[in-house]
Write a protein that holds these residues in place. Structure first.
Motif, mmCIF file in Angstrom:
data_model
loop_
_atom_site.group_PDB
_atom_site.id
_atom_site.type_symbol
_atom_site.label_atom_id
_atom_site.label_comp_id
_atom_site.label_asym_id
_atom_site.label_seq_id
_atom_site.Cartn_x
_atom_site.Cartn_y
_atom_site.Cartn_z
ATOM 1 N N THR A 147 0.834 -1.203 0.000
ATOM 2 C CA THR A 147 0.000 0.000 0.000
ATOM 3 C C THR A 147 0.868 1.252 0.000
ATOM 4 O O THR A 147 0.599 2.203 -0.746
ATOM 5 N N SER A 156 -6.345 -1.001 -4.741
ATOM 6 C CA SER A 156 -7.330 0.031 -4.394
ATOM 7 C C SER A 156 -8.712 -0.564 -4.154
ATOM 8 O O SER A 156 -9.379 -0.228 -3.171
ATOM 9 N N TYR A 157 -9.148 -1.442 -5.051
ATOM 10 C CA TYR A 157 -10.450 -2.081 -4.851
ATOM 11 C C TYR A 157 -10.448 -2.950 -3.611
ATOM 12 O O TYR A 157 -11.408 -2.961 -2.842
ATOM 13 N N TYR A 158 -9.366 -3.700 -3.393
ATOM 14 C CA TYR A 158 -9.293 -4.551 -2.215
ATOM 15 C C TYR A 158 -9.398 -3.707 -0.940
ATOM 16 O O TYR A 158 -10.188 -4.021 -0.044
ATOM 17 N N ARG A 159 -8.614 -2.647 -0.867
ATOM 18 C CA ARG A 159 -8.620 -1.795 0.337
ATOM 19 C C ARG A 159 -9.971 -1.097 0.496
ATOM 20 O O ARG A 159 -10.476 -0.964 1.597
ATOM 21 N N LEU A 160 -10.582 -0.689 -0.605
ATOM 22 C CA LEU A 160 -11.900 -0.048 -0.560
ATOM 23 C C LEU A 160 -12.949 -1.017 -0.019
ATOM 24 O O LEU A 160 -13.705 -0.697 0.889
ATOM 25 N N PHE A 161 -12.965 -2.219 -0.572
ATOM 26 C CA PHE A 161 -13.972 -3.211 -0.147
ATOM 27 C C PHE A 161 -13.662 -3.719 1.255
ATOM 28 O O PHE A 161 -14.570 -4.008 2.025
ATOM 29 N N ALA A 216 -12.330 -1.988 3.663
ATOM 30 C CA ALA A 216 -12.736 -0.934 4.606
ATOM 31 C C ALA A 216 -14.247 -0.860 4.766
ATOM 32 O O ALA A 216 -14.761 -0.531 5.822
ATOM 33 N N SER A 217 -14.980 -1.169 3.689
ATOM 34 C CA SER A 217 -16.439 -1.046 3.750
ATOM 35 C C SER A 217 -17.109 -2.350 4.161
ATOM 36 O O SER A 217 -18.311 -2.371 4.390
#
Length: 184
Positions: A157, A175-180, A182-183
């Motif tokens: 990261t 980015s998608y992994y960290r976004l998903f 986190a949510s």
């Protein structure tokens, strides 16, 4: 004939250039205002990108020479689908094994994107691979020079955040992994 007022009408299509990885397609098109012109785009098979985690939670990366930018690229395993692949998961497992010599206990779909749909029909399917362990030697294509490495998710990261990793597929996957993550 397309029904959306923004749609272009394809009048004719031909392959202008073809090689083992992609084709360049040239189309004669009519724009919504009636203007006729040509449009060229890159056509390639669907591809897979894998974000592989070891049983300890580290990320398996690859370092690969990229001739187009004349440097070693640090990123994630990526490859095109092949006719013998039963499905996208089979393609992801094959690419992971070929490029890293590792196999995953399980794969999870992450997201599917069209990364550069202004100039290519590319479709990239992202997967998260869990429990990746070394199981065999790499089976690289004739034009691949790849060195597998491991790093932590935080280090990866940081490398993306600091601009050290510039590979778009790796940036998208992380980015998608960290976004998903986190949510979810």
């Amino acid at each position: 004939m397309p029904t959306d007022p923004l749609a272009w009408e394809t009048l004719e299509e031909r392959t202008s250039y073809s090689c083992s990885g992609f084709d360049v397609i040239t189309q004669a098109v009519r724009l919504p205002d009636g203007t006729e012109t040509e449009f060229d785009y890159l056509s390639e098979p669907a591809s897979v990108c894998i974000l592989p985690f070891t049983p300890d939670g580290d990320v398996v990366c690859i370092e690969e020479w990229r001739q187009a930018v004349s440097r070693v690229n640090r990123g994630l395993p990526v490859g095109g689908t092949e006719p013998e692949d039963d499905d996208l998961e089979a393609a992801a497992r094959r690419e992971l094994a070929e490029e890293t010599g590792r196999e995953a206990e399980r794969l999870e779909p992450l997201i599917t994107v069209e990364p550069i749909n202004g100039v290519a029909d590319s479709v990239m399917h992202f997967f998260v691979a869990r429990g990746c362990r070394p199981t065999a030697e790499q089976r690289l294509d004739h034009d691949e020079t790849i060195r597998p490495t491991e790093t932590t998710l935080e280090e990866l990261t940081d490398e993306v955040r600091d601009g050290e990793i510039r590979d778009g597929r790796t940036v998208l996957a992380l980015s998608y992994y960290r976004l998903f993550e986190a949510s979810g």
